[in-house]
Motif scaffolding. Structure first.
Motif, PDB file in Angstrom:
ATOM      1  N   GLY A  38       0.906  -1.072  -0.010  1.00 61.40           N
ATOM      2  CA  GLY A  38      -0.026  -0.196  -0.081  1.00 61.40           C
ATOM      3  C   GLY A  38       0.924   1.077  -0.104  1.00 61.40           C
ATOM      4  O   GLY A  38       0.474   2.466  -0.776  1.00 61.40           O
ATOM      5  N   ALA A  39       1.686   1.399   0.657  1.00 61.39           N
ATOM      6  CA  ALA A  39       2.693   2.533   0.891  1.00 61.39           C
ATOM      7  C   ALA A  39       3.510   2.640  -0.396  1.00 61.39           C
ATOM      8  O   ALA A  39       3.672   3.514  -0.713  1.00 61.39           O
ATOM      9  N   ALA A  40       3.879   1.511  -0.885  1.00 59.58           N
ATOM     10  CA  ALA A  40       4.776   1.629  -2.273  1.00 59.58           C
ATOM     11  C   ALA A  40       3.947   2.237  -3.355  1.00 59.58           C
ATOM     12  O   ALA A  40       4.042   3.099  -4.301  1.00 59.58           O
ATOM     13  N   VAL A  41       2.498   1.844  -3.429  1.00 59.82           N
ATOM     14  CA  VAL A  41       1.655   2.341  -4.214  1.00 59.82           C
ATOM     15  C   VAL A  41       1.364   3.656  -4.174  1.00 59.82           C
ATOM     16  O   VAL A  41       1.420   4.531  -5.232  1.00 59.82           O
ATOM     17  N   LEU A  42       1.100   4.150  -2.966  1.00 55.40           N
ATOM     18  CA  LEU A  42       0.853   5.528  -2.696  1.00 55.40           C
ATOM     19  C   LEU A  42       2.020   6.502  -3.021  1.00 55.40           C
ATOM     20  O   LEU A  42       2.029   7.552  -3.932  1.00 55.40           O
ATOM     21  N   LEU A  43       3.412   5.870  -3.030  1.00 60.52           N
ATOM     22  CA  LEU A  43       4.719   6.632  -3.349  1.00 60.52           C
ATOM     23  C   LEU A  43       4.865   6.668  -4.655  1.00 60.52           C
ATOM     24  O   LEU A  43       4.927   7.926  -5.318  1.00 60.52           O
ATOM     25  N   ALA A  44       4.490   5.641  -5.251  1.00 60.60           N
ATOM     26  CA  ALA A  44       4.482   5.733  -7.129  1.00 60.60           C
ATOM     27  C   ALA A  44       3.463   6.525  -7.500  1.00 60.60           C
ATOM     28  O   ALA A  44       3.661   7.456  -8.482  1.00 60.60           O
ATOM     29  N   VAL A  78      11.808  11.513  -6.197  1.00 61.33           N
ATOM     30  CA  VAL A  78      12.232  10.840  -5.227  1.00 61.33           C
ATOM     31  C   VAL A  78      11.165   9.885  -4.750  1.00 61.33           C
ATOM     32  O   VAL A  78      11.659   8.856  -4.228  1.00 61.33           O
ATOM     33  N   LEU A  79       9.887  10.484  -4.918  1.00 60.27           N
ATOM     34  CA  LEU A  79       8.931   9.481  -4.545  1.00 60.27           C
ATOM     35  C   LEU A  79       8.721   8.236  -5.452  1.00 60.27           C
ATOM     36  O   LEU A  79       8.760   7.194  -4.627  1.00 60.27           O
ATOM     37  N   ILE A  80       9.144   8.174  -6.650  1.00 62.65           N
ATOM     38  CA  ILE A  80       9.111   7.105  -7.449  1.00 62.65           C
ATOM     39  C   ILE A  80      10.368   6.157  -7.021  1.00 62.65           C
ATOM     40  O   ILE A  80       9.983   4.908  -6.942  1.00 62.65           O
ATOM     41  N   ILE A  81      11.424   6.882  -6.805  1.00 64.46           N
ATOM     42  CA  ILE A  81      12.447   5.975  -6.418  1.00 64.46           C
ATOM     43  C   ILE A  81      12.359   5.438  -4.788  1.00 64.46           C
ATOM     44  O   ILE A  81      12.671   4.164  -4.819  1.00 64.46           O
ATOM     45  N   GLY A  82      11.713   6.039  -4.178  1.00 65.29           N
ATOM     46  CA  GLY A  82      11.321   5.605  -2.930  1.00 65.29           C
ATOM     47  C   GLY A  82      10.431   4.284  -3.021  1.00 65.29           C
ATOM     48  O   GLY A  82      10.736   3.571  -2.200  1.00 65.29           O
ATOM     49  N   ALA A  83       9.670   4.307  -3.851  1.00 67.46           N
ATOM     50  CA  ALA A  83       8.624   3.074  -4.035  1.00 67.46           C
ATOM     51  C   ALA A  83       9.387   2.077  -4.501  1.00 67.46           C
ATOM     52  O   ALA A  83       9.234   0.955  -4.277  1.00 67.46           O
ATOM     53  N   VAL A  84      10.178   2.526  -5.430  1.00 70.09           N
ATOM     54  CA  VAL A  84      11.303   1.217  -5.995  1.00 70.09           C
ATOM     55  C   VAL A  84      11.875   0.438  -4.893  1.00 70.09           C
ATOM     56  O   VAL A  84      11.981  -0.815  -4.829  1.00 70.09           O
TER      57      VAL A  84
END
Length: 305
Positions: free
Chosen positions: A134-140, A284-290
Motif C-alpha cells: 500500500g505504501a509503495a503504491v501511494l508513493l508511486a 524521489v517518491l518514485i525511487i522511494g517506491a522502488v
C-alpha cells in the motif's frame, strides 16, 4: 537459478523495461510533434516490427518449437486474449490518450492501473494488502502525479476522448500484467511476445488501413520510429515481461514506474524540457517506491511477501 537470483533478475529487467518505455514515449512525442503520423500508425508499426523480429529470432533459435503453442488450445486462447486485451490496448490506448490530451495527463491516468492491479491481486490471493504494498503504491502514484501535474489538480484538463483512452490504458495495465499467466514460463517471453505483437499489429493495420498512410516523412521521423520498435518496444517488453514472470505482476508494475523518470530525463536532454523542484520531488517518491517494494520485509511486521 535460485529464487533470490530470480528476484534480482526480475528487478533489474522490470526497471530497465520501464526505463526503455520512457525512452519510447519521448520518441513518440517527437513523432507526433514533428509529423502528421497517427497514433494508430505508430502503434501498428511498432507491434508489427517487433513481432516479426522476435518470431524470426525464435525460428532461428527454436525452429519447429516456435509454433508449438498453437497446438495447446488453452494456451492459444490465453495468447490471443493477451495479444488483443493486453498488448494491443496497452500500447494503443496510451498513445491515443497522449494524442487527445498530453503525455503528463495520459501517464497519470494510465498509472491509476497500479491501484487497480493491487486490488485485483489481493482479491485473487484472497488477502488484504501488505503495508509496504500500500505504501509503495501511494508513493508511486504520488510521484507520477507530481511529475505530470506539478501538484496542481486543476491542471488536469482533458477532453472526453482523452479521459476515455486514459482509463482504457489504466485497465489495460492490469490485463497486460495478469493475462500472460504461466504461458511466459511455459513457452518463453520471445514466443509469447512475438505472436502477441504480430497479432495486435495485424489487427490494427487492418482496422485502420495502414496502407493508406501518407509516408512522406523525413529520416528523423523514421529514425525515431525505428528506435521505438527496436529499443522502446522489442527490448523493453521482453525485459519487463520477464520481470513479471520473476516477480509477479504487482511488484513488476511498481518497478515499471521508472518509465516517467526516464521519459523526463531524456526529454530534458533531447527536447530541452525544463523541470522544477516539484519534478524532483516526484523523482524521489518514485525511487522511494522502488526501494520500498524491493526491500526485505521484516518478520515482526507479519506481512505477506
Amino acid at each position: 537459478m535460485t529464487e533470490k537470483q530470480k528476484k534480482i533478475r526480475g528487478t533489474i529487467f522490470a526497471l530497465t523495461g520501464g526505463a526503455l518505455w520512457g525512452f519510447s514515449g519521448t520518441c513518440g512525442q517527437y513523432i507526433f510533434a514533428n509529423s502528421t503520423m497517427s497514433s494508430e500508425t505508430v502503434t501498428s508499426l511498432r507491434m508489427l516490427g517487433s513481432g516479426l523480429i522476435l518470431l524470426l529470432f525464435c525460428l532461428i533459435t527454436r525452429k519447429g518449437k516456435t509454433f508449438a503453442i498453437w497446438k495447446e488450445p488453452k494456451d492459444a486462447i490465453r495468447l490471443l486474449c493477451f495479444s488483443l486485451l493486453g498488448l494491443l490496448f496497452c500500447q494503443y490506448a496510451y498513445l491515443s490518450a497522449i494524442k487527445h490530451s498530453n503525455s503528463g495527463t495520459a501517464t497519470v491516468l494510465q498509472y491509476t492501473g497500479i491501484v487497480l492491479l493491487m486490488i485485483v491481486t489481493c482479491l485473487l490471493e484472497k488477502r488484504m494488502p501488505a503495508k509496504r504494498e500500500g505504501a509503495a503504491v501511494l508513493l508511486a502514484m504520488g510521484g507520477v502525479f507530481l511529475l505530470a501535474t506539478h501538484g496542481q489538480p486543476g491542471d488536469l484538463v482533458i477532453s472526453s476522448q482523452g479521459l476515455f483512452w486514459g482509463m482504457i490504458a489504466a485497465i489495460s495495465l492490469v490485463t497486460y500484467n495478469i493475462l500472460p499467466g504461466d504461458i511466459l514460463k511455459k513457452w518463453g517471453t520471445p514466443v509469447v511476445n512475438g505472436f502477441g505483437m504480430l497479432i495486435g499489429g495485424v489487427v490494427l493495420a487492418v482496422v485502420f488501413r495502414l496502407w493508406e498512410e501518407n509516408w512522406n516523412y523525413d529520416v528523423y521521423i523514421f529514425g525515431a520510429l525505428a528506435a521505438i520498435i527496436l529499443i522502446g518496444t522489442l527490448l523493453a517488453f521482453c525485459l519487463y515481461l520477464q520481470g513479471v514472470a520473476d516477480l509477479g505482476p504487482m511488484k513488476a508494475s511498481l518497478f515499471g514506474c521508472a518509465e516517467p523518470v526516464m521519459a523526463a530525463i531524456i526529454s530534458a536532454l533531447w527536447l530541452h524540457t525544463t523541470f522544477t523542484v516539484v519534478d524532483l520531488m516526484g523523482f524521489v517518491l518514485i525511487i522511494g517506491a522502488v526501494l520500498l517494494v524491493s526491500s526485505r520485509e521484516k518478520e515482526s511486521d507479519g506481512e505477506q511477501d
